[in-house]
Design a protein around this motif. Structure first.
Motif, PDB file in Angstrom:
ATOM      1  N   THR A   1       0.444 -15.090 -15.292  1.00 28.61           N
ATOM      2  CA  THR A   1       1.696 -15.567 -14.724  1.00 28.61           C
ATOM      3  C   THR A   1       1.497 -16.951 -14.108  1.00 28.61           C
ATOM      4  O   THR A   1       0.368 -17.400 -13.912  1.00 28.61           O
TER       5      THR A   1
ATOM      6  N   GLU B   1       4.583 -16.616  -3.302  1.00 28.27           N
ATOM      7  CA  GLU B   1       5.002 -15.378  -3.965  1.00 28.27           C
ATOM      8  C   GLU B   1       3.835 -14.429  -4.263  1.00 28.27           C
ATOM      9  O   GLU B   1       4.056 -13.303  -4.703  1.00 28.27           O
TER      10      GLU B   1
ATOM     11  N   LYS C   1       3.797 -10.615  -3.078  1.00 28.42           N
ATOM     12  CA  LYS C   1       4.739  -9.754  -3.802  1.00 28.42           C
ATOM     13  C   LYS C   1       4.229  -9.443  -5.212  1.00 28.42           C
ATOM     14  O   LYS C   1       4.286  -8.315  -5.665  1.00 28.42           O
ATOM     15  N   ILE C   2       3.755 -10.456  -5.893  1.00 24.06           N
ATOM     16  CA  ILE C   2       3.348 -10.327  -7.294  1.00 24.06           C
ATOM     17  C   ILE C   2       2.086  -9.483  -7.447  1.00 24.06           C
ATOM     18  O   ILE C   2       2.011  -8.617  -8.319  1.00 24.06           O
TER      19      ILE C   2
ATOM     20  N   GLY D   1       0.554  -7.052  -5.611  1.00 22.40           N
ATOM     21  CA  GLY D   1       0.620  -5.605  -5.417  1.00 22.40           C
ATOM     22  C   GLY D   1       1.186  -4.881  -6.628  1.00 22.40           C
ATOM     23  O   GLY D   1       0.614  -3.891  -7.110  1.00 22.40           O
ATOM     24  N   LYS D   2       2.304  -5.381  -7.145  1.00 17.57           N
ATOM     25  CA  LYS D   2       2.932  -4.752  -8.313  1.00 17.57           C
ATOM     26  C   LYS D   2       2.041  -4.881  -9.551  1.00 17.57           C
ATOM     27  O   LYS D   2       1.861  -3.924 -10.303  1.00 17.57           O
ATOM     28  N   ALA D   3       1.470  -6.067  -9.750  1.00 17.38           N
ATOM     29  CA  ALA D   3       0.614  -6.283 -10.924  1.00 17.38           C
ATOM     30  C   ALA D   3      -0.600  -5.355 -10.891  1.00 17.38           C
ATOM     31  O   ALA D   3      -0.922  -4.711 -11.903  1.00 17.38           O
TER      32      ALA D   3
ATOM     33  N   MET E   1      -0.908  -2.496  -9.394  1.00 18.09           N
ATOM     34  CA  MET E   1      -0.456  -1.121  -9.608  1.00 18.09           C
ATOM     35  C   MET E   1      -0.139  -0.878 -11.089  1.00 18.09           C
ATOM     36  O   MET E   1      -0.541   0.144 -11.662  1.00 18.09           O
ATOM     37  N   ASP E   2       0.567  -1.820 -11.728  1.00 21.52           N
ATOM     38  CA  ASP E   2       0.914  -1.668 -13.145  1.00 21.52           C
ATOM     39  C   ASP E   2      -0.343  -1.590 -14.018  1.00 21.52           C
ATOM     40  O   ASP E   2      -0.421  -0.778 -14.947  1.00 21.52           O
TER      41      ASP E   2
ATOM     42  N   THR F   1      -2.248   1.724 -13.437  1.00 24.59           N
ATOM     43  CA  THR F   1      -1.496   2.812 -14.086  1.00 24.59           C
ATOM     44  C   THR F   1      -1.787   2.823 -15.586  1.00 24.59           C
ATOM     45  O   THR F   1      -2.061   3.880 -16.168  1.00 24.59           O
TER      46      THR F   1
ATOM     47  N   GLU G   1      -3.582  -3.930   3.360  1.00 17.52           N
ATOM     48  CA  GLU G   1      -2.988  -2.621   3.671  1.00 17.52           C
ATOM     49  C   GLU G   1      -4.037  -1.641   4.185  1.00 17.52           C
ATOM     50  O   GLU G   1      -3.704  -0.641   4.800  1.00 17.52           O
TER      51      GLU G   1
END
Length: 152
Positions: free
Chosen positions: A20, A26, A29-30, A32-34, A36-37, A40, A136
């Motif tokens: 990306t 940013e 935000k980016i 954590g989601k990346a 996790m994805d 998974t 976290e």
């Protein structure tokens, strides 16, 4: 602060990554989601990451950072959607384990770059940060990040 800088020679490391371009503001935000994805997807393949999450920084433009966000894996695995098969190249790596807040890393980077120059090497390609824990999980003062420069 004294930094322990070391050089090792490594084999190519297979990875699964998301690429990306983003402003530094940013990143929280980016990432954590990346992460996790990608985890998974790795688990859906019946695998586990073989090391900590990392980000490869291909430039240092704080408004348009070019990133590779990922995890090392045991062997080449197929991507899915935006998740791509990748690798960290084989070769010489100069690294330093940094402890503390992400925003206070610049002196560690400066020391590594000085070591590289003083020892006759040249940086190659991206700079990697491997994250051994997260904000976290621990206070900022306890964050552990391995900074890695590829060199020739």
């Amino acid at each position: 602060m004294a930094y322990i800088i070391e050089m090792i020679e490594t084999q190519e490391q297979p990875t699964l990554v998301l690429k990306t371009v983003t402003p530094v503001s940013e990143l929280p935000k980016i990432l954590g989601k990346a992460f996790m994805d990608i985890v998974t997807h790795i688990m859906e393949l019946g695998e586990q990451p073989v090391g900590p999450a990392f980000v490869g920084y291909f430039n240092m433009d704080m408004e348009r950072l070019e990133l590779e966000i990922g995890f090392p894996v045991s062997k080449a695995l197929p991507g899915k959607g935006d998740i791509l098969a990748g690798h960290i190249p084989a070769g010489k790596q100069v690294s330093c384990m940094y402890k503390g807040p992400y925003m206070q890393m610049p002196p560690a980077y400066e020391e590594i770059q000085k070591w590289i120059k003083d020892n006759g090497y040249k940086p190659l390609g991206p700079v990697y940060e491997h994250y051994y824990n997260s904000p976290e999980e621990v206070p900022e003062s306890e964050l552990l990040t391995k900074i890695v420069f590829l060199v020739e």
